[in-house]
Design an enzyme around this catalytic site. Structure first.
Site, PDB file in Angstrom:
ATOM      1  CG  ASP A  33      -2.149   0.912   0.994  1.00  0.00           C
ATOM      2  OD1 ASP A  33      -2.087   1.771   0.079  1.00  0.00           O
ATOM      3  OD2 ASP A  33      -3.152   0.803   1.731  1.00  0.00           O
ATOM      4  CD1 TRP A  34       0.411   5.731  -3.504  1.00  0.00           C
ATOM      5  CD2 TRP A  34       0.159   3.520  -3.572  1.00  0.00           C
ATOM      6  NE1 TRP A  34       0.399   5.360  -4.828  1.00  0.00           N
ATOM      7  CE2 TRP A  34       0.247   4.005  -4.898  1.00  0.00           C
ATOM      8  CE3 TRP A  34       0.034   2.147  -3.401  1.00  0.00           C
ATOM      9  CZ2 TRP A  34       0.174   3.189  -6.026  1.00  0.00           C
ATOM     10  CZ3 TRP A  34      -0.031   1.313  -4.524  1.00  0.00           C
ATOM     11  CH2 TRP A  34       0.037   1.836  -5.803  1.00  0.00           C
TER      12      TRP A  34
END
Ligand code: BGC
Length: 738
Positions: free
Chosen positions: A226-227
């Site tokens: 995920d970012w």
């Protein structure tokens, strides 16, 4: 297309390490000298959110379909598949290779801010919807990325929280949709979540990324973070992460140092790079075919029509008394509420789509009837003033019928924000009472991303239509249902509890400073309410229709695991019913929920029409996760196959005996109690016989005490009851006590 093996040999160490992190926010690195292109990904999943070049925060216009939770309320995987196919077409036209969705996290609490992005509180329904979505999207040559792997069920401290989940719920509830979608639809990618599970960050979780994902589930695709979720760069790639996102990478040196020190092996880096290259290869192979087949893609008008179609099947009619619905076009209608003109149609955060063609209920109702009155009722913030209320009440009093548009405000739920309660803004609830006093033909249309508490409004709302977050076609869809052009057929994909306090996570959500303990275990959603026999406001799977249905002649064929039932439309208008199959295990070694959804089918019927519906149960139908076996297993025994139109409206029950070769019980040992031995037919005989001989049976005053003793402590205890050494030795030998 390039050969991954050949290319790998030609890449320098620096190039390999660079490939393991994004080039920028949304792309992988290219390596021009070797002809390796980049791969472009973007957010979704209920539409494409492609960043607009040069305008920070803005995105390119695209079709906004209903959010996943509302898609799931259609209980129509074929429709969801068609929607995802259309989203795939839009990705192609925007040159996006990989869509960051769908989300298949659980819904332990209705307060969770991103519940709208996830399909259902039920892992089976969630997986069926996600399978359809991934198949539809990928059939257009665009990859899907399942997220957020795993245990990411809240927004409060979402980047740092440690989800403490024991083994059984981890497998049975939270991993289940990932496992099933990977098996049935082969998504291109999986996104490792921000949070930790049982003390380890998901992006460097050996058990989750390697033992489960690769070894048990055989996942061959790309694992990306995920970012900004990578906390330990070297450990992440060592333990199973392929691609860190987003870029540009600032930690290449760290990884190179890890390679030099032996903290990570070159072989491991090669494996991770291969996964990235395989995805890039797939993306670009498909790109070539995009050019050739773009004529097949459906156009933007058709996509919008499909968005309306999905929305209208996702609307759930919760209540319809006093013949409040459908509306009568000949009469005057008062439309009250800002959401009629400025609809709540999606959630906030990274999934937000810049809707291309947003419909609103006000315009759509106006297109159908002229005699419409209007009042705002409240401001978009949810606040209201006396003059707002007065104007709304006057409009209601003048009209023959009233529709009030209400729901959660945009800032109350969304990515990064859990809800504070399940209630409507207090001004809205008060307004409902005032409107009802002015006009009893009142219909309430509810917008929200997750369950609401409607207990307080129900007495003043003869009809309630739950619209979820229905996407750009929501306004048109709501109008079609309000005027009876479309018969509602949506069913709740999550329970509406009577009150938040009834939810099993009430005391544990969103947890303490660092940990959130999933103490409710497998008892999530209706699995809990039904087991506890708690009243609920609107049950899981519930939804009314303008017609009525009858279920009859059910049957189960054990060799093929097919359930059949005849459904008849007993009303005067065409409609659709969702046949839901729940399995109830009469006796299991370990506690199971009262019932679990294991199959469903949506059937469309004309007035008076009847159809035989067949539902194929699969290998997951009777099984549950048995911790000491470390896998799902079925037990022999009696089960009920319950066939209904919601979890609380069961119309047919089939009692069956299911045969299985698996033994789920652990044989009692001398560390277990006499009571454990008596309760297991494999050990009961020997203790009963012995205790009969010793006259230590039920009539004995010390019987209860003896039952509670570990078998191994009998030799030390028996002398206190007057037994001599000979008896003690006999007991030791008969019960194999060392
Ligand atoms: C979200 C993801 C999203 C990513 C990229 C993260 O904060 O959790 O769901 O795909 O951002 O926007």
């Amino acid at each position: 297309m390039f050969d991954v093996g050949d290319v790998l040999k030609d890449l320098t160490r620096q190039e390999k390490v660079r490939l393991l992190c994004g080039k920028d926010e949304w792309q992988t690195h290219e390596v021009e000298r070797l002809g390796i292109p980049s791969m472009r990904m973007t957010d979704g999943a209920h539409g494409v959110r492609l960043a607009k070049d040069g305008t920070p925060g803005a995105s390119v216009e695209a079709t906004a379909f209903p959010v996943e939770a509302t898609m799931a309320s259609t209980w129509n995987p074929k429709l969801v598949q068609a929607a995802a196919q259309a989203i795939g077409d839009e990705c192609r036209s925007l040159r996006v290779h990989l869509l960051l969705g769908p989300g298949v996290n659980g819904k332990r609490s209705p307060l969770a801010g991103r519940n709208f992005e996830y399909f259902s509180e039920d892992p089976f329904l969630a997986s069926e919807m996600a399978v359809a979505f991934v198949k539809g999207l990928q059939s257009r040559g665009v990859g899907a990325c399942l997220k957020h792997y795993v245990g990411n069920e809240q927004e409060t401290r979402r980047l740092v929280v440690n989800s403490v989940i024991s083994e059984r719920p981890l497998h049975e509830i939270y991993l289940f949709p990932f496992a099933r979608v990977i098996k049935k639809a082969k998504p291109w990618a999986v996104m490792a979540a921000y949070n930790s599970v049982n003390g380890t960050t998901c992006t460097n979780h050996t058990f989750l990324l390697t033992s489960i994902l690769r070894e048990r589930l055989g996942f061959k695709g790309l694992v990306l973070s995920d970012w900004g979720a990578v906390k330990h760069k070297v450990a992440a790639h060592r333990e199973g992460l392929d691609l860190e996102m987003p870029g540009p990478g600032r930690r290449d040196a760290e990884l190179l140092k890890g390679l030099e020190s032996g903290a990570i092996q070159e072989k491991t880096i090669d494996e991770r790079v291969s996964r990235v290259l395989e995805a890039v290869n797939a993306a670009n192979t498909v790109k070539e075919s995009w050019e050739q087949s773009s004529a097949e893609a459906i156009d933007s008008k058709a996509r919008h029509d499909l968005a309306v179609a999905v929305a209208q099947e996702g609307l759930v009619l919760l209540k319809n008394s006093k013949r409040a619905l459908p509306l009568d076009k000949q009469k005057t209608t008062a439309l009250i509420g800002q959401f009629a003109g400025s609809p709540r149609y999606q959630g906030t955060g990274s999934s937000r789509v810049a809707a291309k063609n947003l419909t609103n209920a006000y315009d759509s109702c106006r297109a159908r009837q002229k005699n419409i009155l209007w009042a705002a009722g409240y401001a978009m913030s949810g606040k209201s003033t006396d003059s707002f209320v007065e104007e709304a009440v006057q409009a209601a009093a003048k009209a023959d019928q009233v529709v009030f548009f209400t729901g959660t405000t945009e800032d109350a739920e969304g990515e990064g924000v859990d809800r504070a309660s399940l209630l409507l803004p207090p001004t809205h609830s008060k307004l409902i009472e005032a409107l009802y006093r002015a006009n009893q033909k009142l219909v309430v249309v509810l917008y929200s991303g997750s369950a609401l508490e409607t207990r307080a409004i129900d007495p003043h709302a003869p009809a309630i239509l739950y619209a979820g977050l229905p996407g750009e076609g929501g306004g048109e869809a709501v109008a079609r249902v309000l005027y009876g052009e479309v018969n509602p057929s949506g069913k709740l994909s999550e329970t509406f509890p009577e009150r938040l306090e009834h939810n099993p996570t009430y005391e544990t959500f969103p947890g303490g400073r660092s940990d959130t303990k999933y103490t409710e275990g497998i008892f999530v959603g209706y699995r809990y309410y039904d087991t506890k026999k708690l009243p609920v406001q609107y049950p899981f799977g519930f939804g009314l229709s303008y017609t009525s249905f009858k279920f009859s002649s059910s049957d189960y064929e054990s060799t093929t695991r097919v359930v059949t039932v005849t459904v008849t439309n007993t009303g005067a208008v065409a409609g659709a019913e969702v046949v839901q199959v729940y399995i109830h295990d009469e006796k299991s070694t370990y506690r199971r929920p009262e019932q679990e959804l294991k199959g469903f089918a949506k059937v469309f019927l004309g007035p008076g029409e009847k159809k035989k519906v067949s539902i194929q149960l699969d290998e997951t139908a009777f099984s549950y996760f048995v911790t000491h076996l470390g896998r799902f297993a079925e037990e022999s025994g009696r089960f009920e196959i319950r066939i209904g139109s919601s979890s609380r409206e069961i119309h047919e029950i089939l009692c069956i005996c299911h045969e299985s070769d698996t033994e789920c019980r652990v044989l009692p040992t001398v560390d277990d109690t006499v009571h454990d031995w008596s309760g297991d037919e494999r050990t009961a005989g020997v203790v009963e016989e012995l205790f009969d001989e010793l006259e230590l049976g039920k009539g004995h005053p010390m019987w209860g005490i003896v039952q509670g003793l570990p078998v191994k402590s009998l030799p030390a205890f028996l002398p206190s009851l007057g037994f001599d050494d000979v008896v003690v030795e006999e007991v030791k030998s008969r019960l194999n006590i060392p």
